[in-house]
Design a protein around this motif. Structure first.
Motif, mmCIF file in Angstrom:
data_model
loop_
_atom_site.group_PDB
_atom_site.id
_atom_site.type_symbol
_atom_site.label_atom_id
_atom_site.label_comp_id
_atom_site.label_asym_id
_atom_site.label_seq_id
_atom_site.Cartn_x
_atom_site.Cartn_y
_atom_site.Cartn_z
ATOM 1 N N LEU A 268 2.254 15.339 -54.360
ATOM 2 C CA LEU A 268 3.663 15.729 -54.443
ATOM 3 C C LEU A 268 3.934 16.987 -53.634
ATOM 4 C CD1 LEU A 268 6.503 15.469 -55.759
ATOM 5 C CD2 LEU A 268 5.619 16.879 -57.637
ATOM 6 N N ASN A 269 3.056 17.973 -53.766
ATOM 7 C CA ASN A 269 3.268 19.226 -53.046
ATOM 8 C C ASN A 269 3.166 19.022 -51.533
ATOM 9 O OD1 ASN A 269 3.494 22.248 -52.954
ATOM 10 N ND2 ASN A 269 1.523 21.972 -51.959
ATOM 11 N N SER A 270 2.228 18.183 -51.106
ATOM 12 C CA SER A 270 2.096 17.901 -49.673
ATOM 13 C C SER A 270 3.369 17.253 -49.128
ATOM 14 C CB SER A 270 0.892 16.985 -49.424
ATOM 15 O OG SER A 270 -0.313 17.642 -49.762
ATOM 16 N N ALA A 271 3.927 16.329 -49.888
ATOM 17 C CA ALA A 271 5.170 15.681 -49.457
ATOM 18 C C ALA A 271 6.300 16.696 -49.366
ATOM 19 C CB ALA A 271 5.534 14.566 -50.433
ATOM 20 N N HIS A 272 6.373 17.596 -50.353
ATOM 21 C CA HIS A 272 7.431 18.618 -50.341
ATOM 22 C C HIS A 272 7.264 19.574 -49.170
ATOM 23 C CE1 HIS A 272 9.165 22.553 -51.701
ATOM 24 N NE2 HIS A 272 10.206 21.758 -51.850
ATOM 25 N N GLU A 273 6.019 19.939 -48.853
ATOM 26 C CA GLU A 273 5.772 20.847 -47.735
ATOM 27 C C GLU A 273 6.307 20.276 -46.425
ATOM 28 O OE1 GLU A 273 4.503 23.825 -47.198
ATOM 29 O OE2 GLU A 273 4.207 24.300 -49.307
ATOM 30 N N ILE A 274 6.218 18.975 -46.266
ATOM 31 C CA ILE A 274 6.702 18.348 -45.034
ATOM 32 C C ILE A 274 8.222 18.242 -45.041
ATOM 33 C CG2 ILE A 274 6.767 16.170 -43.733
ATOM 34 C CD1 ILE A 274 3.833 15.781 -44.460
ATOM 35 N N LEU A 275 8.793 17.735 -46.117
ATOM 36 C CA LEU A 275 10.231 17.462 -46.131
ATOM 37 C C LEU A 275 11.082 18.708 -46.321
ATOM 38 C CD1 LEU A 275 10.442 14.109 -48.109
ATOM 39 C CD2 LEU A 275 10.093 14.512 -45.673
ATOM 40 N N SER A 276 10.509 19.783 -46.874
ATOM 41 C CA SER A 276 11.293 21.011 -47.063
ATOM 42 C C SER A 276 11.303 21.876 -45.820
ATOM 43 C CB SER A 276 10.735 21.814 -48.244
ATOM 44 O OG SER A 276 9.412 22.258 -47.974
ATOM 45 N N ASP A 277 10.469 21.564 -44.853
ATOM 46 C CA ASP A 277 10.406 22.300 -43.585
ATOM 47 C C ASP A 277 11.104 21.454 -42.516
ATOM 48 O OD1 ASP A 277 9.653 23.278 -41.038
ATOM 49 O OD2 ASP A 277 7.890 24.243 -41.899
ATOM 50 N N PRO A 278 12.294 21.861 -42.034
ATOM 51 C CA PRO A 278 13.019 21.036 -41.057
ATOM 52 C C PRO A 278 12.199 20.676 -39.832
ATOM 53 C CG PRO A 278 14.416 22.801 -41.888
ATOM 54 C CD PRO A 278 13.040 23.070 -42.407
ATOM 55 N N GLU A 279 11.349 21.614 -39.372
ATOM 56 C CA GLU A 279 10.544 21.317 -38.177
ATOM 57 C C GLU A 279 9.506 20.241 -38.478
ATOM 58 O OE1 GLU A 279 7.540 23.594 -35.029
ATOM 59 O OE2 GLU A 279 8.718 24.738 -36.470
ATOM 60 N N LYS A 280 8.792 20.392 -39.598
ATOM 61 C CA LYS A 280 7.788 19.391 -39.958
ATOM 62 C C LYS A 280 8.424 18.047 -40.278
ATOM 63 C CE LYS A 280 4.293 22.417 -41.991
ATOM 64 N NZ LYS A 280 3.500 22.655 -43.197
ATOM 65 N N ARG A 281 9.569 18.111 -40.954
ATOM 66 C CA ARG A 281 10.252 16.856 -41.283
ATOM 67 C C ARG A 281 10.631 16.098 -40.016
ATOM 68 N NH1 ARG A 281 15.736 16.292 -45.037
ATOM 69 N NH2 ARG A 281 15.855 14.003 -45.020
ATOM 70 N N GLY A 282 11.129 16.836 -39.020
ATOM 71 C CA GLY A 282 11.463 16.197 -37.755
ATOM 72 C C GLY A 282 10.239 15.607 -37.080
ATOM 73 N N GLN A 283 9.112 16.333 -37.131
ATOM 74 C CA GLN A 283 7.881 15.816 -36.526
ATOM 75 C C GLN A 283 7.421 14.541 -37.224
ATOM 76 O OE1 GLN A 283 5.352 19.256 -36.939
ATOM 77 N NE2 GLN A 283 5.915 20.079 -34.939
ATOM 78 N N ASP B 291 1.328 12.844 -39.448
ATOM 79 C CA ASP B 291 1.220 11.834 -40.488
ATOM 80 C C ASP B 291 1.708 12.393 -41.825
ATOM 81 O OD1 ASP B 291 -0.787 13.470 -41.475
ATOM 82 O OD2 ASP B 291 -2.430 12.203 -40.752
ATOM 83 N N ALA B 292 1.522 11.622 -42.888
ATOM 84 C CA ALA B 292 2.040 12.007 -44.196
ATOM 85 C C ALA B 292 1.318 13.204 -44.787
ATOM 86 C CB ALA B 292 1.933 10.817 -45.163
ATOM 87 N N GLU B 293 0.176 13.605 -44.210
ATOM 88 C CA GLU B 293 -0.537 14.787 -44.658
ATOM 89 C C GLU B 293 -0.197 16.005 -43.809
ATOM 90 O OE1 GLU B 293 -4.663 13.934 -44.805
ATOM 91 O OE2 GLU B 293 -4.494 12.457 -46.395
ATOM 92 N N GLY B 294 0.688 15.828 -42.843
ATOM 93 C CA GLY B 294 1.077 16.938 -41.991
ATOM 94 C C GLY B 294 0.149 17.165 -40.822
ATOM 95 N N LYS B 295 -0.757 16.221 -40.571
ATOM 96 C CA LYS B 295 -1.704 16.364 -39.456
ATOM 97 C C LYS B 295 -1.169 15.635 -38.235
ATOM 98 C CE LYS B 295 -5.517 16.116 -42.768
ATOM 99 N NZ LYS B 295 -6.665 15.297 -43.210
ATOM 100 N N PRO B 296 -1.434 16.172 -37.049
ATOM 101 C CA PRO B 296 -1.051 15.431 -35.837
ATOM 102 C C PRO B 296 -1.690 14.051 -35.843
ATOM 103 C CG PRO B 296 -1.737 17.666 -35.299
ATOM 104 C CD PRO B 296 -2.086 17.460 -36.744
ATOM 105 N N LYS B 297 -0.970 13.055 -35.339
ATOM 106 C CA LYS B 297 -1.498 11.698 -35.315
ATOM 107 C C LYS B 297 -2.815 11.673 -34.537
ATOM 108 C CE LYS B 297 1.493 9.376 -37.671
ATOM 109 N NZ LYS B 297 2.365 8.374 -37.108
ATOM 110 N N GLY B 298 -3.818 11.062 -35.153
ATOM 111 C CA GLY B 298 -5.135 10.989 -34.535
ATOM 112 C C GLY B 298 -6.070 12.076 -34.996
ATOM 113 N N PHE B 299 -5.555 13.081 -35.787
ATOM 114 C CA PHE B 299 -6.399 14.165 -36.271
ATOM 115 C C PHE B 299 -7.239 13.677 -37.438
ATOM 116 C CE2 PHE B 299 -7.050 18.132 -38.720
ATOM 117 C CZ PHE B 299 -7.689 18.867 -37.744
#
Length: 328
Positions: free
Chosen positions: A48-63, A70-78
């Motif tokens: 839950l916290n990982s999902a919130h970290e992505i969606l609450s940050d406009p830059e990460k959400r856009g990425q 990806d859904a863990e906030g890692k660049p694709k392929g990392f």
């Protein structure tokens, strides 16, 4: 990891307040301190916290929306980070991956032990974010969590109160001048009558203490602020504190002059128009408009619109015909 939008249960079009409310609701429900008999609670809360970290940050959400992370906030392929142990670790990038421009660590670790939630290794821009939310959540979990944290989301151990809300209430222009009761629909579904004073301007605010959003943590509700808005009117157009209206002017009066009746917010008044008044001529009635600052009032501008008789007038037609032919 699942899609962050699915984890928080929000649509992809959700705004930031909606995301924040969803996170707070689920965080209180899924926090390990509230699910001590569930061995999966820590993992679910971490997700839950990982999902919130992505969606609450406009830059990460856009990425994420663009497929760059990806859904863990890692660049694709990392491939992720090695290691394990209690708790969970998440790396994310802010001005460089791993460390900031000054060499500071920008990885975050969260673990859960006897003292509750702990955070370490956060970057310089994180103050007031996750820690504040966790403080609020722990404050609502009862005696155990509150005892470990010492405070429940505010100085002096106060439980966080509910949010304040603004409620725009359309008020007729006549009621703005005269004052009186208006019906207000509150967030809890109740409808109450609020008496507005006479001569209030648009934007005037009235506080209803304790009538705002309820606290998700059992604290006091927020306040509701009733904001006066001008309702549309069938006769008048609003221009700041001034009003404009069109007044029918009979053709005969346009030629000979005379008195016409002009509507105002406090009743009709008589206006003298001179002979040979053209359609479109505007007259100013001082102080007949809407409230302004310091008890002053705006003005009413009445524009004449020449009107033909409702029924055909043979004599008028004959007169206009002779004039057109040049016989008179």
């Amino acid at each position: 990891m699942r899609d962050p939008y699915d984890i928080l249960g929000v649509a992809r079009t959700a705004d930031q307040p909606e995301i924040k409310r969803a996170f707070r609701r689920l965080a209180k429900k899924l926090h390990p301190d509230a699910n001590k008999g569930d061995p999966t609670a820590q993992d679910r809360f971490a997700e839950l916290n990982s999902a919130h970290e992505i969606l609450s940050d406009p830059e990460k959400r856009g990425q994420f929306d663009r497929g760059e992370i990806d859904a863990e906030g890692k660049p694709k392929g990392f491939e992720g980070f090695p290691g394990g142990g209690q708790g969970f670790e998440r790396g994310f990038r802010r001005g460089g991956f791993g460390r900031g421009p000054g060499g500071e660590t920008i990885f975050e670790s969260f673990s859960y032990g006897p003292e509750g939630a702990r955070r370490s290794g956060h970057g310089p821009h994180d103050a007031g974010g996750f820690d504040d939310v966790i403080s609020d959540i722990l404050g609502g979990l009862g005696g155990g969590a509150r005892g470990r944290r010492g405070r429940a989301g505010g100085a002096g151990g106060e439980v966080p109160r509910g949010g304040d809300v603004e409620i725009k209430v359309p008020v007729s222009l006549e009621n703005v001048i005269e004052g009186g009761p208006v019906k207000v629909h509150l967030p809890n579904g109740r409808a109450v009558e609020v008496k507005i004073p006479a001569k209030v301007a648009e934007g005037h605010r009235m506080r209803l203490k304790g009538q705002g959003e309820p606290s998700p943590f059992g604290g006091a509700p927020g306040d509701a602020y009733v904001v006066i808005a001008y309702a549309p009117h069938r006769h008048f157009r609003v221009e700041g504190a001034d009003l404009r209206t069109d007044v029918p002017l009979p053709l005969a009066l346009a030629v000979t002059g005379g008195k016409v009746r002009v509507p105002t917010l406090s009743g009709e008044v008589e206006l003298s128009v001179p002979a040979w008044t053209n359609s479109g001529r505007t007259f100013r009635l001082r102080g007949r408009g809407l409230p302004k600052a310091q008890d002053a009032m705006g003005d009413l501008f009445a524009t004449m619109r020449i009107m033909l008789p409702e029924e055909r007038d043979p004599e008028l037609e004959a007169l206009m015909t002779r004039r057109q032919d040049g016989t008179i």
